[in-house]
Every structure is written in C-alpha cells, then in structure tokens.
Scaffold this motif. Structure first.
Motif, PDB file in Angstrom:
ATOM      1  N   ASN A  56       0.698  -1.146  -0.137  1.00 41.65           N
ATOM      2  CA  ASN A  56      -0.475   0.292   0.246  1.00 41.65           C
ATOM      3  C   ASN A  56       0.872   1.386  -0.095  1.00 41.65           C
ATOM      4  O   ASN A  56       0.687   1.935   0.746  1.00 41.65           O
ATOM      5  CB  ASN A  56      -1.334   0.329   1.109  1.00 41.65           C
ATOM      6  N   THR A  57       1.490   1.431  -0.984  1.00 43.02           N
ATOM      7  CA  THR A  57       2.907   2.060  -0.746  1.00 43.02           C
ATOM      8  C   THR A  57       2.772   2.811  -2.206  1.00 43.02           C
ATOM      9  O   THR A  57       2.014   2.628  -3.484  1.00 43.02           O
ATOM     10  CB  THR A  57       4.232   2.058  -0.328  1.00 43.02           C
ATOM     11  N   SER A  58       3.217   3.550  -2.792  1.00 45.03           N
ATOM     12  CA  SER A  58       4.041   4.100  -4.335  1.00 45.03           C
ATOM     13  C   SER A  58       5.525   4.533  -4.128  1.00 45.03           C
ATOM     14  O   SER A  58       6.023   4.874  -3.381  1.00 45.03           O
ATOM     15  CB  SER A  58       2.880   5.239  -4.414  1.00 45.03           C
ATOM     16  N   GLY A  59       5.992   5.009  -5.547  1.00 46.21           N
ATOM     17  CA  GLY A  59       7.379   5.475  -5.647  1.00 46.21           C
ATOM     18  C   GLY A  59       7.764   6.305  -5.092  1.00 46.21           C
ATOM     19  O   GLY A  59       8.974   6.965  -5.058  1.00 46.21           O
ATOM     20  N   GLU A  60       6.560   7.208  -4.438  1.00 44.09           N
ATOM     21  CA  GLU A  60       6.589   8.725  -4.236  1.00 44.09           C
ATOM     22  C   GLU A  60       6.609   9.296  -3.355  1.00 44.09           C
ATOM     23  O   GLU A  60       6.785   9.316  -1.843  1.00 44.09           O
ATOM     24  CB  GLU A  60       5.957  10.174  -4.902  1.00 44.09           C
ATOM     25  N   GLY A  61       6.835   7.295  -2.316  1.00 43.25           N
ATOM     26  CA  GLY A  61       6.459   7.145  -0.406  1.00 43.25           C
ATOM     27  C   GLY A  61       5.047   7.126  -0.023  1.00 43.25           C
ATOM     28  O   GLY A  61       4.965   7.588   1.087  1.00 43.25           O
ATOM     29  N   SER A  62       4.301   7.720  -0.805  1.00 43.71           N
ATOM     30  CA  SER A  62       2.941   7.891  -0.411  1.00 43.71           C
ATOM     31  C   SER A  62       2.368   6.483   0.753  1.00 43.71           C
ATOM     32  O   SER A  62       2.590   5.001  -0.163  1.00 43.71           O
ATOM     33  CB  SER A  62       1.636   8.015  -1.152  1.00 43.71           C
ATOM     34  N   ARG A  63       1.586   6.650   1.540  1.00 45.07           N
ATOM     35  CA  ARG A  63       0.785   5.264   2.003  1.00 45.07           C
ATOM     36  C   ARG A  63      -0.356   5.156   1.508  1.00 45.07           C
ATOM     37  O   ARG A  63      -1.348   3.990   2.263  1.00 45.07           O
ATOM     38  CB  ARG A  63       0.825   5.538   3.855  1.00 45.07           C
ATOM     39  N   GLU A  64      -0.808   5.574   0.655  1.00 44.77           N
ATOM     40  CA  GLU A  64      -1.998   5.216  -0.613  1.00 44.77           C
ATOM     41  C   GLU A  64      -1.586   4.744  -1.337  1.00 44.77           C
ATOM     42  O   GLU A  64      -2.030   5.094  -2.355  1.00 44.77           O
ATOM     43  CB  GLU A  64      -2.745   6.367  -0.505  1.00 44.77           C
ATOM     44  N   GLY A  65      -0.632   3.926  -2.163  1.00 46.41           N
ATOM     45  CA  GLY A  65      -0.593   3.357  -3.175  1.00 46.41           C
ATOM     46  C   GLY A  65      -0.963   2.207  -3.759  1.00 46.41           C
ATOM     47  O   GLY A  65      -1.895   1.803  -2.889  1.00 46.41           O
ATOM     48  N   ASN A  66      -0.501   1.818  -4.521  1.00 45.91           N
ATOM     49  CA  ASN A  66      -0.966   0.759  -4.940  1.00 45.91           C
ATOM     50  C   ASN A  66       0.218  -0.300  -6.007  1.00 45.91           C
ATOM     51  O   ASN A  66      -0.159  -1.217  -6.344  1.00 45.91           O
ATOM     52  CB  ASN A  66      -1.712   1.226  -6.470  1.00 45.91           C
ATOM     53  N   GLN A  67       0.997  -0.389  -4.717  1.00 46.37           N
ATOM     54  CA  GLN A  67       2.216  -1.487  -4.772  1.00 46.37           C
ATOM     55  C   GLN A  67       2.701  -2.285  -3.915  1.00 46.37           C
ATOM     56  O   GLN A  67       2.446  -1.184  -2.541  1.00 46.37           O
ATOM     57  CB  GLN A  67       3.736  -0.692  -5.940  1.00 46.37           C
ATOM     58  N   VAL A  68       3.677  -2.981  -3.951  1.00 46.21           N
ATOM     59  CA  VAL A  68       4.319  -3.003  -3.151  1.00 46.21           C
ATOM     60  C   VAL A  68       5.825  -2.824  -3.409  1.00 46.21           C
ATOM     61  O   VAL A  68       6.339  -3.117  -4.213  1.00 46.21           O
ATOM     62  CB  VAL A  68       4.657  -4.654  -2.443  1.00 46.21           C
ATOM     63  N   ALA A  69       6.959  -2.491  -2.038  1.00 41.30           N
ATOM     64  CA  ALA A  69       7.221  -1.692  -2.504  1.00 41.30           C
ATOM     65  C   ALA A  69       9.095  -1.630  -1.655  1.00 41.30           C
ATOM     66  O   ALA A  69       8.690  -1.815  -0.518  1.00 41.30           O
ATOM     67  CB  ALA A  69       8.028   0.301  -2.554  1.00 41.30           C
TER      68      ALA A  69
END
Length: 102
Positions: A56-69
C-alpha cells in the motif's frame, strides 16, 4: 495502534529494530477520529536507517499507494516501534511443510 497494544501485552514489542520485525508508524487521525498508521517488514538494519518492504505504498512514498515496494526509511520515521513476530512463535508444526517420503 492495536497491533502495538497486543505486542506489548504479549511481550513482543521492541523500541529497537531487527531483521524480520514489523515496524509501525503513526500518521495521526482522520476527520472521523480514526487512528491512521502504516507498517511493513524490516529487511536490513543500518546505523540510522532501515531497508523495508511495504505494501500500500507508491514510488513517491505515499502510504495510499498501489504497490509493494522496498523502501529506505530513517529510524526517526518509525514513531510507534517494532513487533518481534518471530519471538511469538512458540511451536512450529513441521509436518505441514514436510514432503511425504516415497
């Protein structure tokens, strides 16, 4: 926040990171007063930062993302602490993953 409460009750809480520990971050509350947070798994521990894997993160570091990173986080970002999930394993049933003998 509930996870941290349970971890403290079961003596699984740690204020120091470890490989395989869960980390928990406090993000305040939403408009309805619900506590907001984020977490992940610690992969590596360094002097002042961690390598983590988070959903639940994103490449930008959001905690509301759509990926596992895999992310690099400063220790100071971890505001709630860590859960030593391995310490909570008291018995392993090895028969579950043991292949049958021919």
């Amino acid at each position: 926040h509930y996870l941290i409460q349970i971890a403290k009750q079961r003596k699984l809480f740690s204020d120091k990171p470890g490989v395989g520990f869960l980390f928990c971050i406090d993000h305040g509350v939403d408009k309805q007063g619900n506590k907001l947070g984020h977490g992940g798994i610690v992969l590596e521990v360094h002097n002042d930062w961690l390598l983590t894997i988070e959903g639940n993160t994103s490449g930008e570091g959001s905690r509301e993302g759509n990926q596992v990173a895999i992310r690099k986080r400063k220790l100071s970002e971890i505001t709630l602490g860590y859960v030593d999930v391995g310490k909570g394993i008291t018995q392993v049933d090895r028969s579950v993953n043991t292949p049958a003998t021919p």
